[in-house]
Scaffold this motif. Sequence first.
Motif: not given
Length: 249
Positions: A15-40
């Motif tokens: 869900i977090g990725r879906g939200i990040a991609e949608r906010l970016a699609q709408d023009g926002a610059r998005v910080g994508v936080h991760y806990g342990s999976n840096e590759a993802a």
Amino acid sequence: MVGKTALVTGGSRGIGRGIAERLAQDGARVGVHYGSNEAAAKETVAAIERSGGSAFAIGAELGVPGDAAALWAAFDAHADGLDILVNNAGIGTSRPFADTDESEYDRLFAVNARAPYFITRLGAERLRDGGRIINISSGVSHAAVLPDIMTYAMTKGALDVFTRNLSKVLGPRGITVNAVAPGIVDTDINAAWLRGEDNKDAWAGAAAMSALGRVGTTQDIADVVAFLAAPDGRWVTGQWIDATGGSLA
């Protein structure tokens, strides 16, 4: 949302990725936080950039002492302010009441309730007036449909109380605070039981819970979040938004 900066905790998957991609699609610059999976997280950033958006990855383990301060230190290296905060990161459990021990209870509350509380408290210093805070709750906080995950549901109930009260605290600054509550969503985390060979009826059972007769998608949730984050959502605050597809109807 052009010119806006957003942070999505747990934004690398599901869900977090879906939200990040949608906010970016709408023009926002998005910080994508991760806990342990840096590759993802890096893959999510790359996907956003391939689509013409702007994003950056930041890592910080949640549920440990100093987690909120560490997250914001990483964020500050990339941005000088914030407009949209999405508290999405969380952990779940399938252990029933009789099998839940103190360490599991403490871990769930540390990640799902304490972390967003202090992330938001420190983030309020960076959040510009007129900003948005969206907490990702769950349908199980309002109905005992899955009693075996009672402790998880309790953490989301705490998040709901936080949402309502915080809307009054930050309202004078024009900041809205809302909670979005998904039901069962088709994510990689849920894939094992939704699509597993040993549980062939799970998908049909999950779809039957929804009044709309299907399993939710990450886009379904992201679109609700995007509405609340956009100017159109300016007059909605302190609310728990049922995004379960009518599973609680």
